[in-house]
Write a protein that holds these residues in place. Structure first.
Motif, mmCIF file in Angstrom:
data_model
loop_
_atom_site.group_PDB
_atom_site.id
_atom_site.type_symbol
_atom_site.label_atom_id
_atom_site.label_comp_id
_atom_site.label_asym_id
_atom_site.label_seq_id
_atom_site.Cartn_x
_atom_site.Cartn_y
_atom_site.Cartn_z
ATOM 1 N N ALA A 42 0.832 -1.206 0.000
ATOM 2 C CA ALA A 42 0.000 0.000 0.000
ATOM 3 C C ALA A 42 0.864 1.252 0.000
ATOM 4 N N LYS A 43 1.944 1.223 0.756
ATOM 5 C CA LYS A 43 2.851 2.380 0.790
ATOM 6 C C LYS A 43 3.477 2.615 -0.581
ATOM 7 N N ALA A 44 3.883 1.522 -1.238
ATOM 8 C CA ALA A 44 4.506 1.649 -2.557
ATOM 9 C C ALA A 44 3.506 2.131 -3.608
ATOM 10 N N GLU A 45 2.260 1.671 -3.485
ATOM 11 C CA GLU A 45 1.274 1.964 -4.530
ATOM 12 C C GLU A 45 0.575 3.300 -4.341
ATOM 13 N N ARG A 46 0.331 3.692 -3.085
ATOM 14 C CA ARG A 46 -0.472 4.908 -2.883
ATOM 15 C C ARG A 46 0.114 5.874 -1.864
ATOM 16 N N GLY A 47 1.350 5.607 -1.450
ATOM 17 C CA GLY A 47 2.029 6.560 -0.588
ATOM 18 C C GLY A 47 1.550 6.607 0.838
ATOM 19 N N THR A 48 0.996 5.525 1.340
ATOM 20 C CA THR A 48 0.540 5.469 2.732
ATOM 21 C C THR A 48 1.659 5.907 3.671
ATOM 22 N N ARG A 49 1.345 6.815 4.566
ATOM 23 C CA ARG A 49 2.330 7.228 5.564
ATOM 24 C C ARG A 49 2.217 6.336 6.797
ATOM 25 N N ILE A 50 3.358 6.044 7.396
ATOM 26 C CA ILE A 50 3.414 5.067 8.482
ATOM 27 C C ILE A 50 4.201 5.659 9.643
ATOM 28 N N VAL A 51 3.605 5.574 10.823
ATOM 29 C CA VAL A 51 4.263 5.969 12.063
ATOM 30 C C VAL A 51 4.396 4.726 12.929
ATOM 31 N N VAL A 52 5.591 4.472 13.444
ATOM 32 C CA VAL A 52 5.815 3.361 14.365
ATOM 33 C C VAL A 52 6.091 3.941 15.750
ATOM 34 N N ILE A 53 5.324 3.483 16.725
ATOM 35 C CA ILE A 53 5.492 3.908 18.120
ATOM 36 C C ILE A 53 5.974 2.696 18.899
ATOM 37 N N ASP A 54 7.249 2.712 19.268
ATOM 38 C CA ASP A 54 7.856 1.538 19.896
ATOM 39 C C ASP A 54 9.178 1.968 20.527
ATOM 40 N N PRO A 55 9.460 1.569 21.760
ATOM 41 C CA PRO A 55 10.755 1.925 22.357
ATOM 42 C C PRO A 55 11.941 1.405 21.548
ATOM 43 N N ARG A 56 11.746 0.295 20.860
ATOM 44 C CA ARG A 56 12.815 -0.295 20.040
ATOM 45 C C ARG A 56 12.667 0.137 18.586
ATOM 46 N N GLU A 57 13.783 0.239 17.905
ATOM 47 C CA GLU A 57 13.751 0.420 16.462
ATOM 48 C C GLU A 57 13.708 -0.966 15.841
ATOM 49 N N THR A 58 12.511 -1.471 15.637
ATOM 50 C CA THR A 58 12.321 -2.827 15.135
ATOM 51 C C THR A 58 12.449 -2.864 13.617
ATOM 52 N N ALA A 59 12.353 -4.072 13.073
ATOM 53 C CA ALA A 59 12.409 -4.230 11.619
ATOM 54 C C ALA A 59 11.288 -3.460 10.934
ATOM 55 N N THR A 60 10.166 -3.295 11.619
ATOM 56 C CA THR A 60 9.033 -2.575 11.041
ATOM 57 C C THR A 60 9.365 -1.105 10.795
ATOM 58 N N CYS A 61 10.293 -0.559 11.562
ATOM 59 C CA CYS A 61 10.633 0.857 11.435
ATOM 60 C C CYS A 61 11.214 1.195 10.060
ATOM 61 N N ASP A 62 11.729 0.210 9.356
ATOM 62 C CA ASP A 62 12.289 0.488 8.033
ATOM 63 C C ASP A 62 11.222 0.907 7.037
ATOM 64 N N LEU A 63 9.960 0.678 7.398
ATOM 65 C CA LEU A 63 8.849 1.093 6.541
ATOM 66 C C LEU A 63 8.289 2.446 6.982
ATOM 67 N N ALA A 64 8.792 2.968 8.108
ATOM 68 C CA ALA A 64 8.151 4.110 8.754
ATOM 69 C C ALA A 64 8.628 5.447 8.197
ATOM 70 N N ASP A 65 7.702 6.391 8.141
ATOM 71 C CA ASP A 65 8.042 7.786 7.886
ATOM 72 C C ASP A 65 8.480 8.478 9.167
ATOM 73 N N LEU A 66 8.018 7.941 10.287
ATOM 74 C CA LEU A 66 8.352 8.510 11.592
ATOM 75 C C LEU A 66 8.369 7.393 12.617
ATOM 76 N N HIS A 67 9.450 7.340 13.390
ATOM 77 C CA HIS A 67 9.534 6.390 14.499
ATOM 78 C C HIS A 67 9.600 7.167 15.800
ATOM 79 N N LEU A 68 8.660 6.928 16.677
ATOM 80 C CA LEU A 68 8.625 7.546 17.995
ATOM 81 C C LEU A 68 9.103 6.522 19.016
#
Length: 894
Positions: free
Chosen positions: A189-215
């Motif tokens: 979805a991010k690749a096709e329509r530019g979905t913005r992604i925020v990850v809220i997690d004390p750790r910088e997990t593998a999911t953060c590589d998809l994030a526009d913002l990591h808190l």
């Protein structure tokens, strides 16, 4: 999907791992024990995608480690004798001490039909609510939060919303590793329509590589973050006042509670910068199509329910509930956590989303079941249940498809509780678990692929698990075992089920009982399914009422909720810190969780070398400065301790870890490592409403483990971890790999090597060896009939040989001049060394990825995937590939 016409030889079924509920196609192998596996392209949860665990399902099948017959006190017995004893001991305890003297502890691994009859037996015929589930450990806070806000345990949205949203906020959810197929759908979805992604997690997990913002907020500060957001929405006129006034109540109290914490205090509590907070708050305020996905990082907390409601408050304030691309969305950890919630598998719930505290509901269920009694009070939640076993209140306990001796907090106390309980029954597919070791009776359960039934995934989609293999030995489905015991307890008529289809029909009918839209769960439209219809049932989202069309796959589209007045409830919540705080003695915060390729306590996934290749040893992840401060470096053995105890694990140093925080995976048990049961360190602090334990925040300390020597070995036969001061074992092609260490040297390293590497019954073994006494290094290679049968490398410091290459030598036939290379512990210059396996799906190593990156200037994860295949299947390794590429770029820049 056309479930009536799969390709010849293939069976459509559902994956038994996480709550995504992926469709799987399975075809039995000629041996009748294993199977070929691929994703079902027609299943609406995954459309053919599978993660590394799902793709390896066929490799986890087979007879190895399976429990093939019932046992009583460790001795094989007949089913009749085992069932008679279980029924007698439960009946005896009830007669002498009352219904609350017995309990069931069940699992999100059970099928809905299993869950239903277990709940029916305990609550309706035994008359106690002492049935709880390991789902208490993963999603009970979501249940409590939903019920407070919506009046029912309703998940409003569906997976499609991830693809329709303009903003997806992932809160305490490492989607890339824990729900990889949803991660793939979100990445697309991010690749096709530019979905913005925020990850809220004390750790910088593998999911953060998809994030526009990591808190990277401080652990446990979620309520402060969400209350700050609610304040911002109100102050910036971003709330939907019309929605609030028409469809909700309690807003003023909620906003007043939120405003008790000024913005400066939100900054202090979360540890985030003002700019980060403002950026997130503005993005949320300006993006109506927003989905907030939350999981264990939110739920596993002593304030988990408040965290859930703080998230829901922000969605109610903006009217973002039950709309396409806009909802709060709880994703579950197990394949049938949702199904367990439906049938009342939790101690504080009644079947079919009816309430234990509602007299009318109790009477309706009792009349429907024609049961002699009905539980009227909530039973013991998981932590309290095992405490009751420890102090003698629970006299008989039946544990099904779960391993609480490792998965519960205060795990050593759980062991003691099981040892103290007069009668413990365990139903499982394997008898080789830390829990089964403490059972008086062990019952062999049919495994995935051998049983029939249904599961419900995180988006309320019911799918069939279908049998495509014959049960091994005397294994039987869990529903059959429960019904057989119920019959022996005198309840034959109510448990006279011949097939799971009959159970499902009764359950579906119960959901429609006196339900004219008053309850969310209604499957009455499926209650008349014939056996053939049940067999061919296509995946379907509930509700599925009889005679009433369902206009949407989402709930609350009309703004009507399941409260008395039909309005959603804002819940006034205040930030409170975690139950325990770091101290001078325990200055760090310990967080636990899952890793990518393993499932729960590894009873299935550890059977396949492919899934053990990426991470073969338990570890503690910590920041470089924290590691240095505590005298640790990469690869060192570390002692991690809390006031509850201590484990020994390998150190992983990573900038992705939060300052002052430690992460240790929860999967390892005594079967695979002798000092890594991390839940022995976790105190049983629980949320006061949900009863869910706090597994993400324990005060801890870390220090080097004083090993006198370290060793790495590969061998053909399984070693015993308990033979060493420290040990971790893992399957590998053709045998086993071993990491071990000790405080004092053995009397003779050659004798140790011979005992370790020589398979039983092997007479002629040839050894090559190398020793450097000054450096205290010893290396051994063992051969039989020209084949390499084992390698052992010993050093005073952690061994640095190429493990992937060493594993690949096992079973190989080598010429004489090649054998000496083995003692070097790495290949010669003319032989490629793949390095540590990064992509488990396609078995691609770190060195192969680095080589591909060197050959392609400006390499990306995509170009490396084209060259090597890494990251092109489930995608869970893409973050690690990106890290390797980044490291190459930094090296070149330097």
């Amino acid at each position: 999907m056309n479930p009536t016409a799969p390709a010849p030889g293939w069976t459509q079924t559902t994956c038994p791992y996480c709550g995504v509920g992926c469709g799987v196609l399975a075809r039995p192998a000629p041996d009748g024990l294993t199977a070929e596996i691929k994703g079902d392209p027609d299943h609406p949860a995954n459309f053919g995608r599978l993660c590394s665990k799902g793709a390896a399902l066929g490799e986890t099948l087979g007879a190895e480690g399976r429990l093939l017959a019932p046992t009583i006190y460790g001795q094989r017995t007949r089913w009749d004798d085992a069932l008679d004893l279980v029924a007698h001991r439960f009946s005896e305890a009830i007669e002498a001490h009352g219904p609350d003297s017995v309990a069931f502890y069940v699992s999100g691994q059970l099928l809905t039909e299993d869950y239903y009859v277990a709940n029916k037996l305990m609550k309706g015929f035994i008359g106690s609510a002492n049935i709880d589930t390991n789902s208490r450990l993963c999603m009970a806070s979501s249940v409590a939060g939903h019920k407070r806000a919506f009046g029912s345990d309703t998940v409003p949205g569906c997976y499609e919303d991830l693809e329709l949203a303009d903003l997806v906020v992932l809160i305490g959810s490492n989607l890339a590793w824990c729900h990889p197929v949803l991660y793939q759908r979100l990445a697309a979805a991010k690749a096709e329509r530019g979905t913005r992604i925020v990850v809220i997690d004390p750790r910088e997990t593998a999911t953060c590589d998809l994030a526009d913002l990591h808190l990277a907020l401080k652990p446990g500060s979620d309520v402060a973050l969400s209350n700050g957001l609610l304040q911002y929405l109100a102050a910036n006129k971003a709330i939907d006042r019309s929605y609030i006034e028409s469809h909700t109540s309690g807003f003023e109290a909620a906003i007043t509670a939120a405003m008790d914490m000024p913005f400066a205090d939100v900054i202090a509590a979360t540890g985030l910068e003002a700019g980060q907070l403002s950026r997130f708050y503005k993005l949320f305020a300006e993006t109506p199509p927003t989905v907030s996905v939350f999981s264990q990082g939110v739920n596993q907390s002593s304030a988990g329910t408040d965290k859930v409601n703080a998230i829901i408050n922000c969605h109610l304030a903006t009217g973002r509930v039950g709309k396409p691309g806009a909802s709060p969305f709880s994703v579950t950890g197990q394949p049938n956590a949702m199904g367990g919630r439906e049938v009342g598998g939790l101690a504080n719930m009644l079947a079919a989303h009816m309430e234990l505290g509602n007299t009318g509901h109790r009477q309706a269920v009792q009349q429907f079941w024609k049961s002699p009694r009905i539980a009227s009070e909530p039973g013991l939640k998981a932590v309290d249940l095992f405490q009751a076993a420890a102090d003698g209140r629970v006299k008989a306990l039946w544990i099904m498809a779960t391993n609480p001796a490792d998965s519960m907090p205060e795990a050593d106390h759980i062991r003691s509780a099981l040892a103290a309980c007069p009668f413990v029954v365990v139903s499982d597919m394997t008898g080789d678990t830390d829990t089964a070791d403490l059972a008086h009776v062990v019952l062999p359960a049919a495994a995935w692929g051998e049983k029939d039934g249904t599961v419900t995934n995180s988006e309320r989609r019911i799918s069939r698990q279908r049998r495509f293999l014959q049960p091994l030995g005397l294994a039987r489905p869990d529903w059959w075992q429960i019904c057989a015991v119920a019959k022996r307890m005198g309840f034959a008529d109510a448990f006279d089920f011949a097939t799971p289809a009959e159970i499902f029909a009764e359950y579906a009918a119960l959901t429609g009982l006196a339900n004219r839209g008053e309850r969310d769960l209604d499957l009455a439209g499926l209650s008349a399914l014939s056996s053939e219809d049940y067999q061919t049932l296509a995946p379907i989202q509930w509700p599925a009422p009889a005679g009433r069309p369902v206009s949407s796959s989402r709930f609350f589209t009309d703004g009507r909720f399941y409260t008395d007045d039909g309005r959603a409830r804002f819940i006034a919540v205040a930030y409170r810190p975690p139950a325990q705080s770091p101290s001078a003695e325990f200055p760090l915060r310990l967080n636990t969780g899952r890793i990518r390729d393993q499932w729960h306590t590894m009873t299935r996934t550890a059977k396949t070398p492919r899934l053990m290749a990426h991470i073969a040893e338990p570890f503690v992840e910590m920041r470089p400065d924290d590691a240095t401060r505590h005298g640790l470096g990469p690869g060192d053995l570390a002692q991690v301790s809390t006031p509850m105890g201590e484990v020994v694990v390998r150190t992983v140093v990573s900038e992705r870890q939060g300052a002052g925080s430690l992460f240790v995976p929860m999967q390892w048990t005594d079967q695979y490592a002798n000092r890594a049961r991390i839940n022995t360190l976790i105190a049983a602090w629980t949320d006061p409403l949900s009863g869910q334990p706090e597994l993400k925040h324990s005060p801890a300390q870390v220090r080097p483990y004083p090993a006198g020597w370290h060793a790495f070995a590969v061998m053909q036969e399984q070693p015993a971890p308990g033979a060493f001061d420290y040990a971790a074992i893992a399957t590998c092609p053709g045998g086993w790999r071993l990491e071990c260490a000790g405080r004092g040297d053995p009397a003779s390293w050659p004798q140790t090597a011979s005992a370790l590497l020589t398979p039983r019954g092997t007479a002629a073994v040839e050894f090559l060896s190398y020793a450097d006494n000054a450096l205290a290094q010893h290396r051994f290679a063992a051969f039989s009939d020209g084949k390499c049968i084992g390698l052992l490398f010993v050093s005073r410091t952690p061994v640095t040989v190429s493990r992937t290459w060493a594993v690949e030598q096992l079973g190989g036939i080598l010429a004489s001049d090649q054998r000496l290379r083995l003692l070097a512990g790495r290949p010669g210059g003319d032989v490629p060394d793949r390095g540590k396996i990064v992509c488990a799906c396609l078995n691609v190593g770190a060195n192969e990825i680095a080589a591909a990156a060197r050959l392609h200037p400006g390499a990306t994860v995509y170009t490396v995937g084209i060259a090597t295949g890494a990251g092109t299947n489930c995608g869970s390794c893409r973050a690690e590939i990106g890290t390797l590429i980044h490291a190459k770029s930094l090296a070149e820049a330097g």
